[in-house]
Design a protein around this motif. Sequence first.
Motif, mmCIF file in Angstrom:
data_model
loop_
_atom_site.group_PDB
_atom_site.id
_atom_site.type_symbol
_atom_site.label_atom_id
_atom_site.label_comp_id
_atom_site.label_asym_id
_atom_site.label_seq_id
_atom_site.Cartn_x
_atom_site.Cartn_y
_atom_site.Cartn_z
ATOM 1 N N TYR A 5 0.836 -1.206 0.000
ATOM 2 C CA TYR A 5 0.000 0.000 0.000
ATOM 3 C C TYR A 5 0.868 1.253 0.000
ATOM 4 N N THR A 6 1.884 1.285 0.867
ATOM 5 C CA THR A 6 2.764 2.446 0.957
ATOM 6 C C THR A 6 3.546 2.646 -0.336
ATOM 7 N N LEU A 7 3.973 1.546 -0.963
ATOM 8 C CA LEU A 7 4.653 1.642 -2.256
ATOM 9 C C LEU A 7 3.728 2.245 -3.306
ATOM 10 N N ALA A 8 2.448 1.840 -3.267
ATOM 11 C CA ALA A 8 1.470 2.389 -4.211
ATOM 12 C C ALA A 8 1.283 3.892 -3.983
ATOM 13 N N MET A 14 4.893 9.923 -7.265
ATOM 14 C CA MET A 14 5.837 10.070 -8.379
ATOM 15 C C MET A 14 5.101 10.375 -9.678
ATOM 16 N N PHE A 15 3.972 9.699 -9.867
ATOM 17 C CA PHE A 15 3.172 9.927 -11.076
ATOM 18 C C PHE A 15 2.658 11.367 -11.124
ATOM 19 N N LEU A 21 4.464 18.378 -14.708
ATOM 20 C CA LEU A 21 5.199 19.033 -15.788
ATOM 21 C C LEU A 21 4.259 19.526 -16.885
ATOM 22 N N PHE A 22 3.057 18.926 -16.949
ATOM 23 C CA PHE A 22 2.127 19.241 -18.032
ATOM 24 C C PHE A 22 0.766 19.716 -17.542
ATOM 25 N N PRO A 106 -0.081 15.724 3.773
ATOM 26 C CA PRO A 106 1.049 15.101 3.083
ATOM 27 C C PRO A 106 0.709 13.688 2.642
ATOM 28 N N GLU A 107 1.560 13.136 1.782
ATOM 29 C CA GLU A 107 1.321 11.782 1.282
ATOM 30 C C GLU A 107 1.243 10.778 2.436
#
Length: 228
Positions: A5-8, A14-15, A21-22, A106-107
Amino acid sequence: MRILYTLAVRFYGMFVRFAALFNDKAAKWVEGRRNWQQKLPKFETGSTVLWFHCASLGEFDMALPIMELLKTKIPHSQLLVTFFSPSGMEHYHKRINRVDHACYLPEDTSSNARQFISNINPSAVFLVKYEFWSNFISELKEQNVPVVSVCSIFRKEQRFFKWYGGFFRKTLQKIDHFYVQEEGSKHRLRKIGIESISVVGDTRYDKVLEKSRNLVPNSVIESFLDGR
């Protein structure tokens, strides 16, 4: 499962940073959380901090009547509101409110949750509608902070009620009480072993009703209606 879950959560972050940027909204999401530790509000030791977490502006509208009631009952309390979305953070001030502080959440990592909660030291936490961040809820439970879900609504297709949803069910089971919008939600929660539930409806209706009782006469509108 908690590691996955934390990795997700980290992958999602990150995504969003790449999308920033766009995409203007993603850029605001990232910028709002940059150096979040330095943006935390400061509360005096011993303050009664009532923390509401809202995804966006719609959830904030749901929380408003509850905030108003709590401020009336506990005048010395401090209201903190956190948002997930920039649309909530950027527009909440357009509502009449009694919020003392607002910031981004925060995340949802264990370290972020531990640091955030230790700094805020909330007396109680109110999660509005769909906001169930597992690491934050686990850390609140660890620190013996009461957690309440308000205006929540649950549907059978949600992950909590699927065969693979055990981790997410355990997250819900750590919440002290649910104030749900309708009977169906109460029934679904009971099926996964949750009993501390009250059916209270949608608080936005309370706000509309309150406004209808305190209408300010408008001569232009009354002239247009002409008694109709």
